[in-house]
Design an enzyme around this catalytic site. Sequence first.
Site, PDB file in Angstrom:
ATOM      1  N   LYS A  10       0.659  -1.307  -0.150  1.00  0.00           N
ATOM      2  CA  LYS A  10       0.253   0.058  -0.006  1.00  0.00           C
ATOM      3  C   LYS A  10       0.977   1.122  -0.107  1.00  0.00           C
ATOM      4  CE  LYS A  10      -3.838  -2.321   2.191  1.00  0.00           C
ATOM      5  NZ  LYS A  10      -4.980  -2.140   3.435  1.00  0.00           N
ATOM      6  N   TYR A  50     -12.614  -1.072  -3.010  1.00  0.00           N
ATOM      7  CA  TYR A  50     -12.886  -1.416  -1.747  1.00  0.00           C
ATOM      8  C   TYR A  50     -14.589  -1.280  -1.350  1.00  0.00           C
ATOM      9  CZ  TYR A  50      -8.408  -1.846   0.176  1.00  0.00           C
ATOM     10  OH  TYR A  50      -6.887  -2.429   0.377  1.00  0.00           O
ATOM     11  N   ASN A 113      -1.698   0.081   6.820  1.00  0.00           N
ATOM     12  CA  ASN A 113      -1.076  -1.259   7.274  1.00  0.00           C
ATOM     13  C   ASN A 113      -0.358  -1.815   6.289  1.00  0.00           C
ATOM     14  OD1 ASN A 113      -3.196  -1.922   5.690  1.00  0.00           O
ATOM     15  ND2 ASN A 113      -4.394  -3.128   7.490  1.00  0.00           N
ATOM     16  N   HIS A 116      -2.012  -5.422   1.416  1.00  0.00           N
ATOM     17  CA  HIS A 116      -3.440  -6.240   1.368  1.00  0.00           C
ATOM     18  C   HIS A 116      -3.396  -7.393   0.811  1.00  0.00           C
ATOM     19  CE1 HIS A 116      -7.356  -6.583  -0.253  1.00  0.00           C
ATOM     20  NE2 HIS A 116      -6.817  -7.224  -1.287  1.00  0.00           N
ATOM     21  N   GLU A 127     -10.247  -9.705  -7.823  1.00  0.00           N
ATOM     22  CA  GLU A 127      -9.014  -8.518  -7.564  1.00  0.00           C
ATOM     23  C   GLU A 127      -7.867  -8.772  -8.497  1.00  0.00           C
ATOM     24  OE1 GLU A 127     -10.128  -8.148  -2.758  1.00  0.00           O
ATOM     25  OE2 GLU A 127      -8.021  -8.788  -3.322  1.00  0.00           O
TER      26      GLU A 127
HETATM   27  N1  UDP Z   1      -9.303  -0.636   7.776  1.00  0.00           N
HETATM   28  C1  UDP Z   1      -9.353   0.723   8.470  1.00  0.00           C
HETATM   29  N2  UDP Z   1      -9.885   0.722   9.828  1.00  0.00           N
HETATM   30  C2  UDP Z   1     -10.623  -0.384  10.330  1.00  0.00           C
HETATM   31  C3  UDP Z   1     -10.478  -1.407   9.678  1.00  0.00           C
HETATM   32  C4  UDP Z   1      -9.962  -1.471   8.308  1.00  0.00           C
HETATM   33  O1  UDP Z   1      -8.590   1.790   8.294  1.00  0.00           O
HETATM   34  O2  UDP Z   1     -11.197  -0.259  11.536  1.00  0.00           O
HETATM   35  C5  UDP Z   1      -8.470  -0.551   6.414  1.00  0.00           C
HETATM   36  C6  UDP Z   1      -7.524  -1.232   6.789  1.00  0.00           C
HETATM   37  O3  UDP Z   1      -6.453  -0.313   5.661  1.00  0.00           O
HETATM   38  C7  UDP Z   1      -7.640  -2.460   5.954  1.00  0.00           C
HETATM   39  C8  UDP Z   1      -8.840  -2.281   4.825  1.00  0.00           C
HETATM   40  O4  UDP Z   1      -9.559  -1.126   5.580  1.00  0.00           O
HETATM   41  O5  UDP Z   1      -6.288  -3.220   5.302  1.00  0.00           O
HETATM   42  C9  UDP Z   1      -9.694  -3.206   4.564  1.00  0.00           C
HETATM   43  O6  UDP Z   1     -10.399  -3.715   5.829  1.00  0.00           O
HETATM   44  P1  UDP Z   1     -10.590  -5.502   5.895  1.00  0.00           P
HETATM   45  O7  UDP Z   1     -11.382  -5.382   7.199  1.00  0.00           O
HETATM   46  O8  UDP Z   1     -10.813  -5.964   4.609  1.00  0.00           O
HETATM   47  O9  UDP Z   1      -8.694  -5.719   6.484  1.00  0.00           O
HETATM   48  P2  UDP Z   1      -8.022  -6.696   5.677  1.00  0.00           P
HETATM   49  O10 UDP Z   1      -8.698  -7.594   4.839  1.00  0.00           O
HETATM   50  O11 UDP Z   1      -7.100  -5.642   4.807  1.00  0.00           O
HETATM   51  O12 UDP Z   1      -7.038  -7.127   6.835  1.00  0.00           O
HETATM   52 MG    MG Z   2     -10.150  -7.691   3.737  1.00  0.00          MG
END
Ligand code: UDP
Ligand code: MG
Length: 141
Positions: A10, A50, A113, A116, A127
């Site tokens: 990212k 997203y 974070n 992805h 995707e």
């Molecule tokens: N995210 C965020 N706050 C949250 C949860 C998610 O900013 O409380 C962001 C974070 O960058 C995350 C992305 O949204 O990677 C997608 O969320 P998901 O729950 O799908 O997490 P992932 O699959 O990336 O672990």
């Molecule tokens: Mg996710």
Amino acid sequence: MGNRTFAMIKPDAVESGKWGKIIDHIIAEDYKILGVKMQRMSEAEARAFYAVHKERPFYEELVEFMSSGPSVLLVLEKADAVPAWRDTIGATDPAEAAAGTIRAKFAENKGRNAVHGSDSDENAQKEIAFFFSEAELILNQ
Ligand code: UDP
Ligand code: MG
């Protein structure tokens, strides 16, 4: 389970220069990189990518972040690639990510974070197709 997943490094990790170490980690864990490109997502692309999260409170911030700079887009091959890559990256929040995972090592916080990973084979296929044509993938390595 399928043998492909979609991964992204990212904008936080590209901007900070950590992305090279993340590529090293990917290679060290024996993923085969079938496709790679660096691209800055438009706001519209980030919204569409997203869209599943559009009702969530963090959606606008996520769209802004993901379109703020270039990401490295990757198609990875490994046995059971989707769960393997989720294990490699660790929990969404780096504070909860297991030691040694990419997010534990390189993520700043729950939003920024570093990486992805697809959450299912079906989403991995969607995707990958969002960013890559089959002809762009390097097969039979
Ligand atoms: N995210 C965020 N706050 C949250 C949860 C998610 O900013 O409380 C962001 C974070 O960058 C995350 C992305 O949204 O990677 C997608 O969320 P998901 O729950 O799908 O997490 P992932 O699959 O990336 O672990
Ligand atoms: Mg996710």
